[in-house]
Design a protein around this motif. Structure first.
Motif, PDB file in Angstrom:
ATOM      1  N   SER A 118       0.823  -1.205   0.000  1.00 26.83           N
ATOM      2  CA  SER A 118       0.000   0.000   0.000  1.00 26.83           C
ATOM      3  C   SER A 118       0.861   1.262   0.000  1.00 26.83           C
ATOM      4  CB  SER A 118      -0.957   0.007   1.184  1.00 26.83           C
ATOM      5  OG  SER A 118      -0.232  -0.131   2.379  1.00 26.83           O
ATOM      6  N   ASN A 119       1.835   1.315   0.903  1.00 31.44           N
ATOM      7  CA  ASN A 119       2.542   2.568   1.115  1.00 31.44           C
ATOM      8  C   ASN A 119       3.938   2.314   1.661  1.00 31.44           C
ATOM      9  OD1 ASN A 119       2.809   5.276   1.147  1.00 31.44           O
ATOM     10  ND2 ASN A 119       1.269   5.673   2.724  1.00 31.44           N
ATOM     11  N   GLY A 120       4.942   2.949   1.093  1.00 34.57           N
ATOM     12  CA  GLY A 120       6.302   2.867   1.648  1.00 34.57           C
ATOM     13  C   GLY A 120       7.175   1.838   0.960  1.00 34.57           C
ATOM     14  N   LYS A 121       8.297   1.509   1.647  1.00 36.59           N
ATOM     15  CA  LYS A 121       9.308   0.630   1.062  1.00 36.59           C
ATOM     16  C   LYS A 121       8.791  -0.813   0.998  1.00 36.59           C
ATOM     17  CE  LYS A 121      13.552   1.147   2.744  1.00 36.59           C
ATOM     18  NZ  LYS A 121      14.610   0.856   3.752  1.00 36.59           N
ATOM     19  N   ILE A 122       8.831  -1.426  -0.185  1.00 38.53           N
ATOM     20  CA  ILE A 122       8.324  -2.798  -0.313  1.00 38.53           C
ATOM     21  C   ILE A 122       9.407  -3.788  -0.718  1.00 38.53           C
ATOM     22  CG2 ILE A 122       5.933  -2.097  -0.784  1.00 38.53           C
ATOM     23  CD1 ILE A 122       6.596  -2.791  -3.804  1.00 38.53           C
ATOM     24  N   LEU A 135      -2.512   5.401  -5.344  1.00 36.95           N
ATOM     25  CA  LEU A 135      -3.056   6.317  -6.346  1.00 36.95           C
ATOM     26  C   LEU A 135      -4.572   6.354  -6.194  1.00 36.95           C
ATOM     27  CD1 LEU A 135      -0.747   5.245  -9.319  1.00 36.95           C
ATOM     28  CD2 LEU A 135      -0.609   7.354  -7.984  1.00 36.95           C
ATOM     29  N   LYS A 136      -5.204   7.261  -6.931  1.00 42.72           N
ATOM     30  CA  LYS A 136      -6.651   7.413  -6.786  1.00 42.72           C
ATOM     31  C   LYS A 136      -7.331   7.075  -8.113  1.00 42.72           C
ATOM     32  CE  LYS A 136      -9.841  10.689  -4.725  1.00 42.72           C
ATOM     33  NZ  LYS A 136     -10.094  12.092  -4.491  1.00 42.72           N
ATOM     34  N   HIS A 137      -7.866   5.860  -8.177  1.00 42.90           N
ATOM     35  CA  HIS A 137      -8.489   5.364  -9.403  1.00 42.90           C
ATOM     36  C   HIS A 137      -9.847   4.772  -9.020  1.00 42.90           C
ATOM     37  CE1 HIS A 137      -8.385   4.176 -13.519  1.00 42.90           C
ATOM     38  NE2 HIS A 137      -8.096   2.909 -13.348  1.00 42.90           N
ATOM     39  N   SER A 138     -10.549   4.174  -9.966  1.00 46.62           N
ATOM     40  CA  SER A 138     -11.871   3.608  -9.631  1.00 46.62           C
ATOM     41  C   SER A 138     -11.766   2.305  -8.842  1.00 46.62           C
ATOM     42  CB  SER A 138     -12.668   3.390 -10.920  1.00 46.62           C
ATOM     43  OG  SER A 138     -11.891   2.652 -11.840  1.00 46.62           O
ATOM     44  N   VAL A 139     -10.569   1.699  -8.795  1.00 40.55           N
ATOM     45  CA  VAL A 139     -10.294   0.530  -7.949  1.00 40.55           C
ATOM     46  C   VAL A 139      -8.969   0.788  -7.233  1.00 40.55           C
ATOM     47  CG1 VAL A 139     -11.516  -1.112  -9.446  1.00 40.55           C
ATOM     48  CG2 VAL A 139      -9.084  -0.651  -9.847  1.00 40.55           C
ATOM     49  N   SER A 140      -8.620  -0.069  -6.235  1.00 42.74           N
ATOM     50  CA  SER A 140      -7.339   0.088  -5.533  1.00 42.74           C
ATOM     51  C   SER A 140      -6.195   0.105  -6.546  1.00 42.74           C
ATOM     52  CB  SER A 140      -7.104  -1.097  -4.588  1.00 42.74           C
ATOM     53  OG  SER A 140      -7.797  -0.905  -3.415  1.00 42.74           O
ATOM     54  N   CYS A 141      -5.326   1.080  -6.418  1.00 46.54           N
ATOM     55  CA  CYS A 141      -4.243   1.243  -7.395  1.00 46.54           C
ATOM     56  C   CYS A 141      -3.017   1.816  -6.686  1.00 46.54           C
ATOM     57  CB  CYS A 141      -4.709   2.176  -8.511  1.00 46.54           C
ATOM     58  SG  CYS A 141      -3.564   2.352  -9.881  1.00 46.54           S
ATOM     59  N   VAL A 142      -1.841   1.318  -7.030  1.00 43.96           N
ATOM     60  CA  VAL A 142      -0.603   1.873  -6.470  1.00 43.96           C
ATOM     61  C   VAL A 142       0.375   2.190  -7.601  1.00 43.96           C
ATOM     62  CG1 VAL A 142      -0.663   0.767  -4.180  1.00 43.96           C
ATOM     63  CG2 VAL A 142       0.352  -0.459  -6.099  1.00 43.96           C
ATOM     64  N   GLY A 143       1.229   3.176  -7.354  1.00 46.70           N
ATOM     65  CA  GLY A 143       2.331   3.476  -8.266  1.00 46.70           C
ATOM     66  C   GLY A 143       3.622   3.048  -7.589  1.00 46.70           C
ATOM     67  N   TYR A 144       4.695   2.986  -8.358  1.00 43.92           N
ATOM     68  CA  TYR A 144       5.960   2.473  -7.814  1.00 43.92           C
ATOM     69  C   TYR A 144       7.131   3.400  -8.137  1.00 43.92           C
ATOM     70  CZ  TYR A 144       3.323  -1.916  -7.422  1.00 43.92           C
ATOM     71  OH  TYR A 144       2.387  -2.875  -7.105  1.00 43.92           O
ATOM     72  N   SER A 145       8.081   3.468  -7.203  1.00 40.06           N
ATOM     73  CA  SER A 145       9.353   4.156  -7.454  1.00 40.06           C
ATOM     74  C   SER A 145      10.501   3.170  -7.317  1.00 40.06           C
ATOM     75  CB  SER A 145       9.605   5.271  -6.424  1.00 40.06           C
ATOM     76  OG  SER A 145       8.785   6.369  -6.659  1.00 40.06           O
ATOM     77  N   CYS A 208      -3.318  13.247  -6.991  1.00 48.81           N
ATOM     78  CA  CYS A 208      -3.482  12.840  -5.595  1.00 48.81           C
ATOM     79  C   CYS A 208      -2.120  12.933  -4.891  1.00 48.81           C
ATOM     80  CB  CYS A 208      -4.022  11.414  -5.521  1.00 48.81           C
ATOM     81  SG  CYS A 208      -2.915  10.182  -6.200  1.00 48.81           S
ATOM     82  N   PRO A 209      -2.086  12.909  -3.556  1.00 48.11           N
ATOM     83  CA  PRO A 209      -0.799  13.030  -2.837  1.00 48.11           C
ATOM     84  C   PRO A 209       0.191  11.915  -3.197  1.00 48.11           C
ATOM     85  CG  PRO A 209      -2.648  13.366  -1.340  1.00 48.11           C
ATOM     86  CD  PRO A 209      -3.229  12.909  -2.639  1.00 48.11           C
ATOM     87  N   GLY A 210      -0.316  10.698  -3.433  1.00 47.54           N
ATOM     88  CA  GLY A 210       0.569   9.577  -3.787  1.00 47.54           C
ATOM     89  C   GLY A 210       1.312   9.855  -5.088  1.00 47.54           C
ATOM     90  N   ALA A 211       0.604  10.418  -6.062  1.00 51.10           N
ATOM     91  CA  ALA A 211       1.234  10.741  -7.356  1.00 51.10           C
ATOM     92  C   ALA A 211       2.323  11.797  -7.148  1.00 51.10           C
ATOM     93  CB  ALA A 211       0.180  11.234  -8.343  1.00 51.10           C
ATOM     94  N   SER A 212       2.052  12.765  -6.271  1.00 47.03           N
ATOM     95  CA  SER A 212       3.059  13.810  -5.999  1.00 47.03           C
ATOM     96  C   SER A 212       4.297  13.209  -5.349  1.00 47.03           C
ATOM     97  CB  SER A 212       2.487  14.867  -5.052  1.00 47.03           C
ATOM     98  OG  SER A 212       1.314  15.399  -5.595  1.00 47.03           O
ATOM     99  N   ARG A 213       4.089  12.259  -4.408  1.00 45.58           N
ATOM    100  CA  ARG A 213       5.243  11.634  -3.744  1.00 45.58           C
ATOM    101  C   ARG A 213       6.081  10.833  -4.743  1.00 45.58           C
ATOM    102  NH1 ARG A 213       1.812  11.283   0.802  1.00 45.58           N
ATOM    103  NH2 ARG A 213       1.013   9.258   0.170  1.00 45.58           N
ATOM    104  N   LEU A 214       5.406  10.139  -5.650  1.00 45.55           N
ATOM    105  CA  LEU A 214       6.132   9.346  -6.658  1.00 45.55           C
ATOM    106  C   LEU A 214       6.951  10.257  -7.573  1.00 45.55           C
ATOM    107  CD1 LEU A 214       3.174   6.952  -7.439  1.00 45.55           C
ATOM    108  CD2 LEU A 214       5.418   6.145  -6.721  1.00 45.55           C
ATOM    109  N   ALA A 215       6.389  11.409  -7.906  1.00 45.42           N
ATOM    110  CA  ALA A 215       7.054  12.317  -8.857  1.00 45.42           C
ATOM    111  C   ALA A 215       8.206  13.100  -8.234  1.00 45.42           C
ATOM    112  CB  ALA A 215       6.031  13.294  -9.421  1.00 45.42           C
TER     113      ALA A 215
END
Ligand SMILES: [Zn+2]
Ligand SMILES: [Zn+2]
Length: 293
Positions: A118-122, A135-145, A208-215
């Motif tokens: 969900s969040n943080g180092k994986i 991320l904020k989508h119509s279903v649960s979604c995550v981005g990765y760095s 969304c905040p998650g997208a900002s953190r990834l960028a």
């Protein structure tokens, strides 16, 4: 690091764009981000071997990002993969993978392990970490760095002054203090740090905040930008090309590659023209494009 774009389209594939899949190849590791339908065939076209994939990161369980998973797992088996494949995805991924594979008569898949993130180092590997952000989508979604760890380099002038040579240089570069000719040498005195690279992948989302953190402070940001501003009505939970550029600007990203392009845009030049209005160092992803990062 080589990044191969294997699928750069969105919901409907076109003759030029397959469903989402991006391969990060880094020192013998092959990290696959999303696995849309036909990804194993895209590997063949690109001259890549499915069995070389070491980890798969799924952003979300919409078909255009995951329908290729069973095919990929059987291709890996046929190609002789004999380890345990690590699969990562948002909440619910364990059930989705189980159901996806249960629906088939074919049961001889490779060994795999699914981790819900969900969040943080994986992932904390030898020289890189992977972070997930929601991320904020119509279903649960995550981005990765993908974040390369900072590296130490020998300051050649300082090393020469101390007449250092041989295996001690390797030890110092690993951050270890050594004894050389009966003298203690501190690694900090003869090395300097080189900042590791950050490469992020933002899949289907709205701002969304998650997208900002990834960028944030990315060397390379790969971001969805499904539509241009010719779409006035916002029906979908997707970013536009302009919004992808705004996220890159705000995050101080050095370069941007826009992907997940709608099939309505027949010519990438039109999409690029729009992107260039908002961000200078931008490219539009194409299937089989390879980028060195
Ligand atoms: Zn999608
Ligand atoms: Zn989606």
């Amino acid at each position: 690091m080589n990044i191969t774009f294997l699928g750069t389209g969105c919901m409907q594939p076109t003759t030029k764009r397959n469903h989402s899949a991006i391969l990060f190849s880094h020192k013998g590791e092959n990290l696959l981000f999303d696995c849309g339908e036909g990804t194993q065939r895209q590997f063949r076209f690109a001259g890549l071997k499915p069995a070389k994939v070491t980890r798969i990161f799924i952003t979300h369980w919409h078909g255009d990002h995951c329908f290729g998973l069973p095919g990929m797992l059987s291709a890996m088996k046929a190609d002789g993969f004999d380890g345990v494949l690590e699969i990562y995805g948002p909440k619910g991924s364990k059930t989705y993978v189980k159901h996806m594979l249960k629906g088939l008569a074919y049961r001889s898949f490779i060994n795999y392990k699914v981790t819900e993130v969900s969040n943080g180092k994986i992932v904390d590997a030898q020289d890189y970490v992977i972070e997930a952000h929601p991320l904020k989508h119509s279903v649960s979604c995550v981005g990765y760095s993908f974040i390369e760890k900072d590296k130490l380099r020998i300051d050649v002038k300082k090393a020469a002054k101390l007449e250092l040579s041989g295996p001690v240089l390797g030890e110092l570069q690993k951050g270890k203090n050594v004894i050389f000719n009966d003298k203690k040498i501190m690694f900090k005195d003869v090395t300097y740090a080189v900042k590791g690279k950050k490469i992020s992948y933002i899949a289907d989302t709205v701002k969304c905040p998650g997208a900002s953190r990834l960028a944030k402070d990315c060397d390379l940001l790969i971001c969805e930008g499904t539509h241009c501003d010719d779409i006035k009505e916002r029906k979908y939970m997707h970013l536009t090309v302009r919004e992808a550029c705004e996220i890159a600007t705000k995050g101080n990203a050095k370069k941007l590659i826009v992907t997940h392009i709608s099939g309505r845009y027949k010519d990438s030049k039109d999409v690029l023209k729009e992107a260039k209005k908002y961000f200078k160092k931008v490219a539009i992803a194409e299937d089989f494009m390879v980028v060195e990062a």
